[in-house]
Design an enzyme around this catalytic site. Structure first.
Site, PDB file in Angstrom:
ATOM      1  NE  ARG A  26      -2.576   0.573   3.580  1.00  0.00           N
ATOM      2  CZ  ARG A  26      -2.192   1.595   4.377  1.00  0.00           C
ATOM      3  NH1 ARG A  26      -2.254   2.830   3.940  1.00  0.00           N
ATOM      4  NH2 ARG A  26      -1.740   1.380   5.592  1.00  0.00           N
ATOM      5  CB  CYS A  33       5.653  -7.695   8.353  1.00  0.00           C
ATOM      6  SG  CYS A  33       6.301  -6.236   9.202  1.00  0.00           S
ATOM      7  CG  HIS A  79       3.165  -7.778  13.034  1.00  0.00           C
ATOM      8  ND1 HIS A  79       2.624  -8.617  12.091  1.00  0.00           N
ATOM      9  CD2 HIS A  79       3.833  -6.812  12.326  1.00  0.00           C
ATOM     10  CE1 HIS A  79       2.936  -8.188  10.877  1.00  0.00           C
ATOM     11  NE2 HIS A  79       3.669  -7.092  10.989  1.00  0.00           N
TER      12      HIS A  79
END
Lengths: 213, 213, 213, 213
Positions: free
Chosen positions: B88, B141, B165
């Site tokens: 994104r 990630c 995370h």
């Protein structure tokens, strides 16, 4: 063309399931495609069997399953289903599998082969919020999506399949504090838009829809 | 035993990355295992290459990668990485792949082969909130987690790998309204607990950690 | 100078109250001011009586009451208390007043006469998130803040008073999904900063801290 | 009976204001009461002057002002307005007052004298989520509510007044991530229900609507 669309029955203490409520209202013909609607039980395995039977019987071109995602804000078109059942609550027949594969001989995951980004754009074109989701969870929603894509991959290679999660509708959030909802009319309209996009697009569009995490 | 633990450098306009800040503070020996710390760039492909080199050089038993998940409330141990890059925002070298596989010849997804539920329980045992996550997103990630598990699957079959995370830390949220944070000391302590659980558990525990959606 | 700081006892099913936990850890002297700490019951009226007694006995220059605001993300310094008790749950002695004034002869509301914006800035200067809140609710927190300001207004015109809401601490959110928390050490440090700002600033600073709604 | 209902014009970068969009659609007669609709500017002072003129001219029995509360999930009927303007952003004419009283000679706050809990119940009876709010913020919404109640208190003692905050509508959240919305038809229907409750109830009902904080 033929589209099989399914909605789950209520679960988790809810009296209705917005997925099926919205599916019921969908038009019978969209862009020339015949729409077949099927309510399925929120039950591991049985739900897949029921959809499999309809796939065998109806030979649809597209299989689109719809489920409730209480707490989500918009229409979320799922990208991928993973090969695991891990139930935080019991399904409607008391099953609660923990870390079991959906199918022992399936892939780790299957990506939807519907044009998910075109579907998001078509829904937004109707003025209704929508986005891609990268997780359908590990309950019956992911389970049915995985099952449909497994059977497409193994047996019905010409079919296309996918899953859309829908928010709560207003009557479900009256006594829940600060929970987003979408009116059932918006969900139905959004599903019609998603079906339209799936019918008219063989390939997906190239558009960023990713999530950082 | 040897554990390779990585943390990304800052991205997305942030001045620090809580992943690396927390990794830096981890003890050098945990449950007898030697801890090797590595900062890696938030860059597609290069990040995987850098970890791959360290895997080749150090031959660790466990590879655990850590990344920032701004907006998340707790320490989330990832279950699965999917074979897609869909960015994104740009990475730190301006790359923004859209719907590209991480590796053309990889599986659709790889599940972490670390004891993810034991890791969650060990973190919570330290008084720090933690849960399983079923999506690492589609940015760098998920990319690094997929890459590590791909290389384990193809080449380093005795290694185990996974991803955690971590939330923002306080200095990152001072000017963001209503964003959860975790102090860096809690993150470091939680990572030490997670490493301990990974070192002492060959098999995962059986405990529901699923998500409805 | 003398500062009376209070914290409530646990309520609403919680085993601890982060307000009192944090208050206990505050230094005894801040900027030369003596700090007097008082635990008060989460009970309508009794809480006010207990603080009133301490105000009469100790003659503090500043009265600062602290309460738990589960679900809030940061240290919120309250601007105003309103003349209404409207309890969604029972207090610790089973009282549940609905739409009753705190004091029949009080103003509709009282504004804190502490330098609330200077307090927010001092807390943020310590690296801890903080903001102004425009509602202390209608339970015992608003009640005690109103009560203190009522007595200041009627009787102790040289005193200054106010209220700070604090988030949950980590041990409270281990089994609550997606709830922000703050470590008790951060809350204590933030309260010390707030007290410092109150001690050294007679007048508040001019800085926007408003909310659109 | 006569009801004056107002809606603000767009502000804060939005192209429309759901308050006015919804007000426009309200029926002209509700429970025998004549409904007068008025769009007002999102401007400090001018907004109050415009409503004051209409109060003088029309002599309504009820004055109900409506404003946008982006981020809120339901129809929130405001309990109280406070005597402060503290603007985080500029109004539509560039004014940004900080910590200024709305009226120097006004009370610290005014409570709405409409039956706010009956209004909430009537809205929920229509299947639309609603709750009491204890803060209308410190921008133009609180300002107009305070101004109306000030003028009622000083001059128009037979009038009743209040304020309702409404969520974003769908077209406003298409490009905002995870923002709740309400369709404009629901807002209009909810406002009609609120007006009905205000017209038929002289006194409010006794029902808990409080907030812990």
């Amino acid at each position: 063309m033929k589209v099989l669309i399914t909605g789950f029955d209520p679960f988790g203490g809810e009296k209705i399931n917005p997925a099926w409520e919205a599916v019921k209202g969908i038009k019978d013909i969209i862009e020339g495609a015949k729409i077949i609607k099927l309510e399925i039980p929120t039950v591991f395995n049985k739900s897949i069997e029921k959809v499999k039977e309809a796939m065998e019987l109806e030979k649809p071109d597209i299989v689109l399953c719809i489920g409730q995602a209480g707490g989500r804000y918009d229409m979320t078109v799922e990208r991928v289903a993973i090969n695991v059942d891990d139930a935080r609550i019991e399904d409607n027949e008391g099953n609660q599998p923990i870390d079991i594969p959906v199918f022992e001989d399936g892939e780790n995951a299957y990506f939807s082969n519907l044009p998910i980004k075109a579907m998001v754009e078509e829904i937004k074109g109707q003025g209704i919020p929508s986005s891609i989701s990268n997780s359908a969870g590990t309950f019956v929603c992911n389970h049915i999506m995985y099952g449909v894509l497994y059977h497409i991959n193994k047996t019905y290679k010409n079919m296309r399949g996918g899953f859309i999660h829908v928010p709560f509708i207003n009557e479900q959030v009256l006594d829940k504090k600060n929970q987003p909802y979408m009116p059932v009319e918006h969900i139905t309209k959004a599903l019609e838009a998603a079906i339209k996009a799936a019918v008219i697009n063989n390939e997906d569009i190239k558009k960023s829809g990713g999530a950082i995490c």
